[in-house]
Motif scaffolding. Structure first.
Motif, PDB file in Angstrom:
ATOM      1  N   UNK A 245      -6.353  -2.834 -11.119  1.00 56.67           N
ATOM      2  CA  UNK A 245      -5.353  -3.871 -11.379  1.00 56.67           C
ATOM      3  C   UNK A 245      -5.088  -3.972 -12.879  1.00 56.67           C
ATOM      4  N   UNK A 246      -6.125  -3.821 -13.676  1.00 63.37           N
ATOM      5  CA  UNK A 246      -5.980  -3.912 -15.127  1.00 63.37           C
ATOM      6  C   UNK A 246      -5.299  -2.714 -15.751  1.00 63.37           C
ATOM      7  N   UNK A 247      -5.271  -1.589 -15.040  1.00 61.38           N
ATOM      8  CA  UNK A 247      -4.710  -0.366 -15.596  1.00 61.38           C
ATOM      9  C   UNK A 247      -4.128   0.514 -14.478  1.00 61.38           C
ATOM     10  N   UNK A 248      -3.039   0.050 -13.823  1.00 63.85           N
ATOM     11  CA  UNK A 248      -2.420   0.852 -12.762  1.00 63.85           C
ATOM     12  C   UNK A 248      -1.594   1.992 -13.357  1.00 63.85           C
ATOM     13  N   UNK A 249      -1.242   2.995 -12.601  1.00 63.62           N
ATOM     14  CA  UNK A 249      -1.547   3.192 -11.181  1.00 63.62           C
ATOM     15  C   UNK A 249      -2.938   3.792 -10.989  1.00 63.62           C
ATOM     16  N   UNK A 250      -3.449   3.609  -9.772  1.00 60.81           N
ATOM     17  CA  UNK A 250      -4.757   4.160  -9.425  1.00 60.81           C
ATOM     18  C   UNK A 250      -4.917   4.221  -7.909  1.00 60.81           C
ATOM     19  N   UNK A 251      -5.779   5.144  -7.490  1.00 57.69           N
ATOM     20  CA  UNK A 251      -6.203   5.227  -6.095  1.00 57.69           C
ATOM     21  C   UNK A 251      -7.703   4.981  -6.086  1.00 57.69           C
TER      22      UNK A 251
ATOM     23  N   UNK B 265      -6.493  -9.567  -3.596  1.00 58.21           N
ATOM     24  CA  UNK B 265      -5.626 -10.741  -3.786  1.00 58.21           C
ATOM     25  C   UNK B 265      -6.116 -11.575  -4.970  1.00 58.21           C
ATOM     26  N   UNK B 266      -7.436 -11.731  -5.083  1.00 57.77           N
ATOM     27  CA  UNK B 266      -7.996 -12.515  -6.176  1.00 57.77           C
ATOM     28  C   UNK B 266      -7.703 -11.863  -7.524  1.00 57.77           C
ATOM     29  N   UNK B 267      -7.778 -10.525  -7.586  1.00 57.03           N
ATOM     30  CA  UNK B 267      -7.576  -9.806  -8.854  1.00 57.03           C
ATOM     31  C   UNK B 267      -6.112  -9.570  -9.194  1.00 57.03           C
ATOM     32  N   UNK B 268      -5.246  -9.517  -8.186  1.00 56.87           N
ATOM     33  CA  UNK B 268      -3.840  -9.146  -8.392  1.00 56.87           C
ATOM     34  C   UNK B 268      -3.061 -10.224  -9.137  1.00 56.87           C
ATOM     35  N   UNK B 269      -2.055  -9.799  -9.891  1.00 60.75           N
ATOM     36  CA  UNK B 269      -1.209 -10.785 -10.562  1.00 60.75           C
ATOM     37  C   UNK B 269      -0.306 -11.517  -9.559  1.00 60.75           C
ATOM     38  N   UNK B 270       0.016 -12.759  -9.879  1.00 57.62           N
ATOM     39  CA  UNK B 270       0.959 -13.517  -9.052  1.00 57.62           C
ATOM     40  C   UNK B 270       2.262 -12.722  -8.997  1.00 57.62           C
ATOM     41  N   UNK B 271       2.833 -12.627  -7.799  1.00 59.38           N
ATOM     42  CA  UNK B 271       4.076 -11.884  -7.604  1.00 59.38           C
ATOM     43  C   UNK B 271       3.878 -10.509  -6.994  1.00 59.38           C
ATOM     44  N   UNK B 272       2.645  -9.997  -7.010  1.00 59.90           N
ATOM     45  CA  UNK B 272       2.380  -8.682  -6.420  1.00 59.90           C
ATOM     46  C   UNK B 272       2.513  -8.748  -4.905  1.00 59.90           C
ATOM     47  N   UNK B 273       2.780  -7.597  -4.298  1.00 56.28           N
ATOM     48  CA  UNK B 273       2.868  -7.478  -2.846  1.00 56.28           C
ATOM     49  C   UNK B 273       1.705  -6.615  -2.367  1.00 56.28           C
ATOM     50  N   UNK B 274       0.945  -7.129  -1.408  1.00 61.63           N
ATOM     51  CA  UNK B 274      -0.187  -6.393  -0.852  1.00 61.63           C
ATOM     52  C   UNK B 274       0.109  -6.124   0.612  1.00 61.63           C
ATOM     53  N   UNK B 275      -0.025  -4.855   0.994  1.00 67.37           N
ATOM     54  CA  UNK B 275       0.200  -4.460   2.380  1.00 67.37           C
ATOM     55  C   UNK B 275      -1.072  -3.852   2.947  1.00 67.37           C
ATOM     56  N   UNK B 276      -1.346  -4.175   4.216  1.00 64.34           N
ATOM     57  CA  UNK B 276      -2.491  -3.576   4.896  1.00 64.34           C
ATOM     58  C   UNK B 276      -2.198  -3.518   6.386  1.00 64.34           C
ATOM     59  N   UNK B 277      -2.898  -2.634   7.081  1.00 69.47           N
ATOM     60  CA  UNK B 277      -2.679  -2.457   8.505  1.00 69.47           C
ATOM     61  C   UNK B 277      -3.412  -3.497   9.331  1.00 69.47           C
ATOM     62  N   UNK B 278      -2.764  -3.946  10.405  1.00 69.36           N
ATOM     63  CA  UNK B 278      -3.382  -4.828  11.391  1.00 69.36           C
ATOM     64  C   UNK B 278      -3.549  -3.964  12.642  1.00 69.36           C
ATOM     65  N   UNK B 279      -4.780  -3.515  12.940  1.00 66.27           N
ATOM     66  CA  UNK B 279      -5.003  -2.544  14.022  1.00 66.27           C
ATOM     67  C   UNK B 279      -4.303  -2.892  15.328  1.00 66.27           C
ATOM     68  N   UNK B 280      -3.527  -1.918  15.820  1.00 71.90           N
ATOM     69  CA  UNK B 280      -2.835  -2.061  17.089  1.00 71.90           C
ATOM     70  C   UNK B 280      -1.619  -2.967  17.057  1.00 71.90           C
ATOM     71  N   UNK B 281      -1.310  -3.559  15.888  1.00 73.26           N
ATOM     72  CA  UNK B 281      -0.202  -4.516  15.827  1.00 73.26           C
ATOM     73  C   UNK B 281       0.886  -4.146  14.824  1.00 73.26           C
ATOM     74  N   UNK B 282       0.507  -3.600  13.675  1.00 69.92           N
ATOM     75  CA  UNK B 282       1.515  -3.276  12.673  1.00 69.92           C
ATOM     76  C   UNK B 282       0.973  -3.377  11.275  1.00 69.92           C
TER      77      UNK B 282
END
Length: 164
Positions: A102-108, A123-140
């Protein structure tokens, strides 16, 4: 010795519901990503973002999807960090890798173990305004836009964990 927080069995149910807006596919979230830092948790979510022409600023992957080897592991040409993180835990090593990314993007961040719970410290480390996406198994796929409410909710979720 690996320092970590473990999620007790009695609290696992709290983490089964989406921590954001659930959509059937990544395409439904694309309009909300414009002009934002985009962070992806999971191999399939990262692969699908790349397929939609979006390179995430940070991707957290483990080479698996639903505990099976992922045949869609993304090939991102960027700085790579590594962290050990056993299933059902959040290790200090993972938190440090997230803070570094978060302090030095981009990174994997390549996780040896499981990346499912990485959304919380991200979420705790990310700056306000960032978008976080993750998978919800079997749903989307879930989108959580980072704001103070998201940070407070993530911090309260961390209180369910036990330090080991």
């Amino acid at each position: 010795m690996l320092r970590l927080l473990r999620l007790p069995e009695e609290h696992r149910g709290l983490f089964k519901k989406p921590f954001g807006t659930l959509a059937r596919n990544i395409g439904e979230h694309l309009p909300e990503l414009r002009g934002r830092a985009v962070y992806a948790v999971g191999d399939v979510v990262t692969h699908n973002l790349l397929g939609a022409g979006i390179v995430p600023d940070i991707a957290i992957i483990d080479g698996y999807t639903m505990r099976s080897p992922c045949t869609q592991s993304p090939l991102l040409q960027t700085r790579r960090l590594a962290a050990k993180n056993p299933a059902g835990t959040i290790t200090d090593e993972l938190v440090e890798a997230i803070e570094e990314a978060v302090g030095n993007p981009p990174a994997v961040i390549f996780v040896d173990g499981e990346e499912d719970l990485a959304v919380i410290p991200l979420i705790i480390a990310a700056p306000v305004g960032a978008a976080i996406l993750y998978g919800q198994p079997g749903e989307g796929v879930v989108l959580r836009l980072v704001d103070e409410s998201a940070k407070e909710e993530a911090a309260s979720m961390l209180n369910c964990f036990v330090r080991e």
